[in-house]
Design an enzyme around this catalytic site. Structure first.
Site, mmCIF file in Angstrom:
data_model
loop_
_atom_site.group_PDB
_atom_site.id
_atom_site.type_symbol
_atom_site.label_atom_id
_atom_site.label_comp_id
_atom_site.label_asym_id
_atom_site.label_seq_id
_atom_site.Cartn_x
_atom_site.Cartn_y
_atom_site.Cartn_z
ATOM 1 N N CYS A 127 56.771 40.861 25.459
ATOM 2 C CA CYS A 127 57.555 40.769 24.056
ATOM 3 C C CYS A 127 56.829 40.458 22.937
ATOM 4 O O CYS A 127 56.135 39.198 23.076
ATOM 5 C CB CYS A 127 58.717 39.681 24.399
ATOM 6 S SG CYS A 127 59.808 38.913 22.922
ATOM 7 N N CYS A 181 72.049 27.660 10.516
ATOM 8 C CA CYS A 181 71.576 28.806 10.971
ATOM 9 C C CYS A 181 72.539 29.957 10.868
ATOM 10 O O CYS A 181 72.092 31.099 11.342
ATOM 11 C CB CYS A 181 71.184 28.606 12.557
ATOM 12 S SG CYS A 181 72.605 28.195 13.553
#
Length: 442
Positions: free
Chosen positions: A177, A395
């Site tokens: 990743c 967020c």
């Protein structure tokens, strides 16, 4: 008489002009019939062939992927990650966009949400319209910052670790990743056989060498012997109660921020980007300007990041009350803040605990609610406490905008807003809004 089922449009393709970006990592387009398409893997101004991934005739909107780009945006690049693209890994939304364009798109989403849900222009919110990269993240197009210190790997039926596809339980097996922090990548999780496991959470602490994996077995499966490329502590999610229990090593990791060490146990919440905790503490403290001897609230306080920063600055005569719903996080917060005599941490939901405290006035408030936001009732209560400054850490731009509207109803205005790109390659961003009573400047 039973209504006929509506025809699925999954797999249908439409040639469309792409309109503005929308909250959620996609852009808006319309079919020739006027049906709204939320299209991923594209950019505003492009002309693409969009293939429907979800939706049916007559639905309010369809979801789609851009499978062919007929006319490309100047902001488009070749996705650096080999697992990005239609039908592939769902972890990143903007691998195909230049880094500066990603931040601009996030700014456009925040602008739209503020206007639509709070009736605020960027100027009225005290925001200059920029989304700031974290220190070290300003890289050339084609380079990807390795920032993600917490990665949840899913495991497919063959025991291969990978990441989930977008809005799917299907697993995209991966070898690496690109956005995973070095401390996660060096564990070598993708090289191992994880037969019998449902997922593996990998954590690489910031400011210490602590590494942890949390294994969730499939029902009835036995835990494997975990041998990774670096020393690591191992935790297990129990099938019966969902609790996280130690297998070997420390049951916590040590995170560093604001010059302090914080214990975070059982995979508890900590900011994912290695620069995030310090970035947010700095923004909050610069906005609040704490004074010695003041009384402050830290709501949804986690393991005490902001409570500790406040206590440091308020001095011996100041006081901080933190409220957090997670039992393990409360234990960690009390441990992390044990040196401060005038800091108290209460466990429970903010909307339940705060009224029971009997507190009728405070000087400062920090709140860092979950993605859904604080909500009208909690904001109304906070607005009644007369704080001279409130710092709202968010967020999710939609939840932030909704709650800013509620604060306005409670007599507060936004003095300053800052936005940070602490989730590069994804559609997420982090904001810090500083509020003050509308009736008087401070």
């Amino acid at each position: 008489m039973q209504a006929e089922p509506k025809k699925s449009l999954v797999g249908e393709e439409y040639e469309v002009e792409i309109g503005p970006v929308a909250h959620g990592g996609h852009c808006i387009a319309r079919t020739t019939e006027g049906q709204v398409l939320f299209v991923r893997h594209t950019l505003p101004g492009e002309r693409v062939v969009a293939r429907v991934t979800e939706g049916e005739e007559g639905a309010r909107f369809l979801r789609a992927d851009a499978v062919r780009v007929l006319s490309a945006s100047k902001d488009r690049i070749e996705a650096p990650c080999p697992y990005a693209g239609p039908g592939r890994c769902g972890g990143c939304d903007w691998q195909h966009a230049k880094p500066g364009a990603q931040r601009r798109l996030k700014g456009e989403v925040l602008t739209e949400q503020l206007q639509r849900l709070a009736g605020l222009t960027p100027e009225e919110a005290g925001w200059d319209g920029t989304v700031m990269p974290a220190e070290g993240d300003k890289l050339p197009a084609g380079e990807v910052p390795a920032w993600r210190t917490r990665v949840q790997y899913a495991v497919d039926a063959d025991g291969r670790a990978g990441l989930r596809r977008h809005r799917s339980h299907e697993v995209e097996p991966i070898d690496h990743c690109m956005i995973a922090a070095e401390g996660v990548s060096e564990l070598g999780i993708e090289k191992r056989d994880w037969a019998g496991m449902a997922s593996i959470d990998a954590i690489a602490a910031t400011g210490s060498q602590d590494r942890q994996v949390i294994l969730t077995p499939r029902p009835g499966a036995r835990l494997p012997i975990v041998e990774l490329d670096k020393p690591v502590s191992v935790m297990r999610v129990e099938e019966k109660d969902g609790g996280v229990h130690r297998v070997h090593g420390r049951p916590f990791v040590r995170e560093r921020a604001d010059g302090r060490t914080h214990r975070v146990g059982s995979g508890g919440f900590w900011q994912v980007h290695p620069k995030a905790a310090d970035t947010l503490v700095t923004a909050v403290m610069q906005g609040l300007l704490p004074r010695k001897g003041e009384m402050a609230l830290d709501l949804y306080c986690g393991v005490g990041l902001f409570a500790g920063a406040l206590a440091d600055r308020l001095g011996d005569k100041g006081a901080v009350l933190g409220i957090e719903s997670g039992k393990r996080a409360v234990e960690d917060a009390r441990h992390n803040l044990a040196e401060f005599e005038r800091v108290r941490i209460e466990q429970g939901k903010v909307e339940s605990v705060l009224p029971r405290t009997g507190i009728t006035e405070v000087d400062l408030i920090v709140l860092d609610p979950p993605r859904a936001g604080a909500g009208r009732q909690t904001v109304a209560h906070l607005s009644s406490l007369g704080a001279r400054r409130i710092a709202y850490v968010a967020c999710d731009p939609a939840a932030l905008a909704r709650d800013l509207g509620y604060f306005r109803d409670g007599g507060y205005r936004v003095r300053m807003l800052r936005a940070f790109d602490l989730f590069p390659m994804t559609h997420h961003l982090e904001c810090v809004a500083i509020l003050e009573p509308a009736a008087k400047g401070v």
